[in-house]
Design a protein around this motif. Structure first.
Motif, short mmCIF file in Angstrom:
data_model
loop_
_atom_site.label_atom_id
_atom_site.label_comp_id
_atom_site.label_asym_id
_atom_site.label_seq_id
_atom_site.Cartn_x
_atom_site.Cartn_y
_atom_site.Cartn_z
N GLY A 184 -18.68 -47.77 82.87
CA GLY A 184 -17.38 -47.11 82.75
C GLY A 184 -17.53 -45.67 83.17
O GLY A 184 -18.65 -45.18 83.42
N LEU A 202 -17.39 -43.10 81.41
CA LEU A 202 -17.86 -42.22 80.33
C LEU A 202 -19.17 -41.51 80.61
O LEU A 202 -19.27 -40.28 80.43
N PHE A 229 -10.75 -36.20 82.12
CA PHE A 229 -10.43 -37.62 82.08
C PHE A 229 -10.61 -38.22 83.46
O PHE A 229 -10.62 -37.52 84.47
N ALA A 278 -14.84 -49.89 85.74
CA ALA A 278 -15.98 -50.15 84.86
C ALA A 278 -16.53 -51.51 85.28
O ALA A 278 -15.77 -52.43 85.62
N VAL A 332 -10.22 -48.59 83.62
CA VAL A 332 -10.31 -47.92 82.32
C VAL A 332 -9.86 -46.47 82.46
O VAL A 332 -10.21 -45.79 83.43
N THR A 354 -10.42 -43.04 80.71
CA THR A 354 -11.44 -42.49 79.82
C THR A 354 -11.28 -40.98 79.72
O THR A 354 -10.95 -40.31 80.71
N ALA A 373 -5.72 -41.83 72.97
CA ALA A 373 -5.71 -43.25 73.33
C ALA A 373 -4.33 -43.86 73.11
O ALA A 373 -3.82 -44.62 73.94
N TYR A 391 -20.94 -44.64 70.09
CA TYR A 391 -19.97 -43.95 69.25
C TYR A 391 -20.59 -43.67 67.88
O TYR A 391 -21.56 -44.31 67.46
N ILE A 441 -14.28 -38.81 72.30
CA ILE A 441 -14.19 -39.65 73.49
C ILE A 441 -13.23 -40.80 73.25
O ILE A 441 -13.00 -41.21 72.10
N GLU A 465 -11.61 -44.59 75.39
CA GLU A 465 -11.55 -45.47 76.56
C GLU A 465 -10.40 -46.45 76.34
O GLU A 465 -10.35 -47.14 75.32
N GLU A 525 -8.45 -49.71 77.90
CA GLU A 525 -8.57 -50.82 78.84
C GLU A 525 -7.18 -51.13 79.43
O GLU A 525 -6.36 -51.82 78.82
#
Length: 793
Positions: free
Chosen positions: A545, A547, A568, A573, A585, A587, A614, A638, A676, A678, A680
């Protein structure tokens, strides 16, 4: 590639001006990058005469000179040992630019004595390497005469870019051939003298690696007297950026630029036994002419004798067999080396040279003997001696290539109507053999490896005839172009970018691959996602991804002094090589500090910042945010307990959010905490009907009612369960439920916390009375009680 005007005229009989030559080169596809005219650079420099010279009062090595110039008598302080009365000098006035010093002269005081101008050396004017003193001009030169007239004609230098498809233009003769074909003059015949063999070739010449060196030619000259090359040769080499060394070496450099024919010369006394081209062997090495040691291996082509490696074939010779002033017998090498082998070897050793540049692009395989003859003739003329017979071992890859060419091909491909007579003239002038008929038979010259088929022949005719003759046509009206509606994926990507940019994040566009170690913090990358030929060691796998790349970008920004980084990316990904293994994605990374209110208070980003981002993306792309469930399950990378997932049902994950694990933040050299998220984009359910109109606005004309509740709630239970329960207490009236405060401490049991929530009641039929509000409040308290919540008193 550089060459001088006089060098070009050795091959091209023309009266064209410099501007006409440059313009024609551009027209036939030779990309001229610049023209340097030394006469223009020397325009401010004139002849001066030193009338008086005396010792500087405060410096032993300086002299104060009175110089007669075109500007009258000038006082100049000079440190040259030959500054004396009576000599004619090169005078540069105040304001003149001195190329060799890269400076513009100004009025100056040197040790307290005023100096107006300068008396220049050859090196300072880029007319030679002499810097031992100022230039001494002929005594009959008149004061004020431009220096360019005194030192003789100065050659303009043309610099152009050799395109990959034209390796022949690494030699001046090919440029002259193109210009002659374009009508700018006549190509002079190339004189290849026959060399009388005074004796048989005394040394065995072999090629043991025909795939790397198909042909190896050599010739021996004995009893040479090595020394400086003639002035005309030295001038040409300097003009193209080469340093003259001695006659034997300068001849090889000259022919490399003149005819794109690299050669090498060996001191015969330093060769033991036979000389051969072969592959290298593990453990072998040699000291190259650039004074560096290189280890060779079996993938490289080397030139060796019976005892050691002498050099890398087609790239660079070695010190052990180099020629110097004491050399009396020489062996000249003229070979053909495989371009791919040369390129791989040069890249592996990070070794560049003029020879490598030409061999890896392809040279004329039929030029082996001509190169030996021309080099031998020059050496015999200037160094004396006697030459042996020529030996060529192996077979050069000379391919007799004939192309079927219909004369209508130029018109079909380019729209240019070129007569058959003119086409034949152009092709013949370029060295092609032409047999006319219904379909022409065109023989391709050996120096043109780029010509394969009839389209290449048509291109040659078109570029020489002039691409300015191409017919023009209007582009079709754009309004008639077919239009398409953007896909759902495109709409979502655009919406995600808009909402994140509106919240102050900066968009980044990073590589689709990343460092394997960085990717491992978030997912295991299967072997199929590892690149076979990565462009860099830190970009070796397809990314799981955006990230990891965003974290690297954030780290670089912090390292350069950024206090707050908000980035961003909306991109791919990758989990496997199938189409379903690629996902889209959105992110984001928030690091440093974030402003919290209008007063400028700043705090570090946290899990709720990431969740808010998000949710904003999900809402923008049309996800059913009201139906989402929050799970406190931390994905890899995470921070456990400070992260979660937003799911539609128990299995469909739409987003991940939270804080970066401290150990991962440390690995990326980022200050904790780092928020952070993400999202989808592909996981959000597709709209049921593409292009359907929005539902009717369900807005009430009545004012909403807001009520706050504070519940004591067990610490080990998610707050979301309480919010869901309150929201379901009266689905008809309750429009929104929001948690706005969490309290733990005095007055609250240790195993509980106080959750303050705001409930928005939206009536639609009538204004709510107190009893209606009380009834709903009781339902809310009862619903909370079923989840373990107690109204706080």
């Amino acid at each position: 590639m550089k060459f001088t005007l006089s060098w070009l005229k050795d091959h091209l009989d023309t009266d064209a001006t410099l501007d006409q030559i440059v313009e024609t080169m551009i027209k036939v596809g030779l990309e001229v990058e610049g023209v340097t005219d030394p006469a223009e650079a020397l325009a401010p420099i004139t002849v001066g005469c030193v009338k008086h010279a005396e010792q500087h009062p405060d410096a032993d090595r300086l002299r104060v000179c009175r110089v007669d110039t075109k500007d009258g008598e000038q006082q100049i302080v000079c440190g040259a040992p030959n500054a004396r009365e009576g000599i004619k000098v090169a005078y540069a006035p105040v304001g003149a630019y001195i190329a060799g010093l890269d400076t513009t002269l100004t009025k100056a005081k040197i040790r307290g004595v005023e100096s107006l101008g300068m008396m220049c050396s050859s090196r300072e004017l880029e007319l030679g390497d002499d810097h031992d003193g100022i230039m001494e001009l002929p005594s009959d030169a008149e004061v004020g005469t431009p220096l360019a007239e005194v030192v003789g004609p100065l050659d303009p230098v043309i610099d152009f870019e050799v395109t990959p498809n034209r390796p022949d233009t690494n030699g001046v003769r090919a440029i002259a051939r193109d210009l002659a074909a374009a009508g700018l003059g006549t190509l002079r015949p190339l004189e290849v003298p026959e060399v009388d063999a005074a004796f048989e070739q005394p040394i065995t010449v072999e090629t043991d690696a025909p795939e790397a060196c198909p042909a190896f030619g050599a010739l021996v000259i004995r009893r040479v007297k090595n020394g400086p090359s003639p002035d005309w040769l030295q001038d040409r080499l300097r003009a193209v950026g080469l340093r003259p060394i001695n006659m034997l070496v300068d001849v090889t450099n000259y022919l490399s630029y003149d005819a794109a024919r690299p050669l090498h010369v060996y001191d015969l006394a330093k060769i033991n036994g036979a000389i051969r081209a072969r592959t290298g062997r593990t453990g072998e090495s040699f000291e190259a002419l650039n004074d560096k040691e290189y280890a060779v291996d079996e993938t490289m082509c080397v030139i060796a004798d019976d005892s050691r490696v002498l050099g890398l074939g087609g790239i660079m010779g070695g010190v052990s067999s180099g020629c110097d002033e004491g050399t009396t017998d020489v062996l000249i090498e003229s070979a053909y080396f495989d371009p791919l082998t040369i390129a791989k070897t040069g890249r592996k050793l990070s070794l560049t040279s003029d020879a490598r540049y030409r061999f890896e692009r392809g040279i004329d395989p039929a030029s082996i003997e001509d190169g030996l003859k021309r080099a031998a003739a020059l050496i015999l003329e200037h160094c004396g001696g006697g030459a042996s017979s020529i030996t060529v071992t192996g077979t050069p890859p000379v391919e007799e290539k004939t192309v079927d060419y219909p004369a209508t091909e130029v018109l079909r491909l380019t729209g240019m109507d070129v007569s058959e007579t003119r086409q034949e003239e152009i092709l013949t002038a370029l060295g092609f053999g032409v047999t006319r008929g219904g379909t022409w038979q065109v023989d391709v010259p050996t120096w043109r490896p780029d010509v394969e088929g009839k389209a290449d022949i048509a291109e040659e005719v078109a570029r020489i005839h002039g691409l300015d003759h191409l017919p023009t046509e209007l582009l079709p009206n754009l309004s008639d172009a077919p239009r398409r509606n953007p896909s759902v994926a495109e709409i979502r990507s655009h919406a995600a970018r808009e909402v994140l940019a509106a919240q102050g994040l900066l968009e980044a566009v990073t590589w689709a691959f990343t460092d394997e170690e960085g990717a491992a913090h978030f997912a295991d990358q299967p072997d199929e996602l590892k690149l076979l030929n990565p462009i860099s060691s830190d970009l070796s796998v397809m990314r799981p991804g955006p990230l990891p790349n965003l974290l690297l970008a954030a780290s670089r920004n912090h390292a350069r002094g950024a206090e707050s980084v908000r980035l961003f990316e909306v991109g791919g990904a990758y989990t496997n090589v199938t189409p379903k293994g690629q996902r889209s994605v959105a992110t984001g990374v928030l690091s440093g500090t974030l402003p919290r209110n209008w007063q400028g208070t700043e705090e570090a980003p946290g899990v709720f910042d990431a969740k808010a981002m998000a949710l904003s993306v999900l809402e923008a792309i049309g996800a059913p945010t009201a139906k989402l469930m929050t799970f406190a399950e931390a994905p890899r990378g995470y921070h456990p307990g400070r992260s979660g997932e937003l799911r539609l049902g128990p299995k469909t994950t739409l987003a991940r959010f939270g804080e970066l694990h401290p150990s991962v933040a440390k690995a990326f050299d980022l200050p904790s905490p780092v928020a952070i998220f993400e999202v989808e984009l592909d996981a959000v359910p597709q709209p049921k009907k593409a292009g359907a109109t929005k539902p009717a606005l369900d807005a009430s004309e009545l004012m909403p009612v807001r009520r706050d509740f504070a519940f004591l709630y067990p610490k080990d239970k998610p707050a979301l369960d309480l919010l869901r329960a309150v929201e379901g207490a009266d689905k008809k009236l309750i429009d929104e439920v929001r948690l706005f405060d969490v309290y733990e401490g005095k007055g609250v049991p240790e195993d509980q916390r106080s959750l303050a929530i705001e409930v928005v009641l939206q009536p639609r039929e009538k204004t709510l009375e107190d009893k209606d509000i009380e009834t709903v409040s009781e339902k809310i308290v009862a619903a909370a009680g079923k989840q373990g919540g107690t109204l706080r008193s």
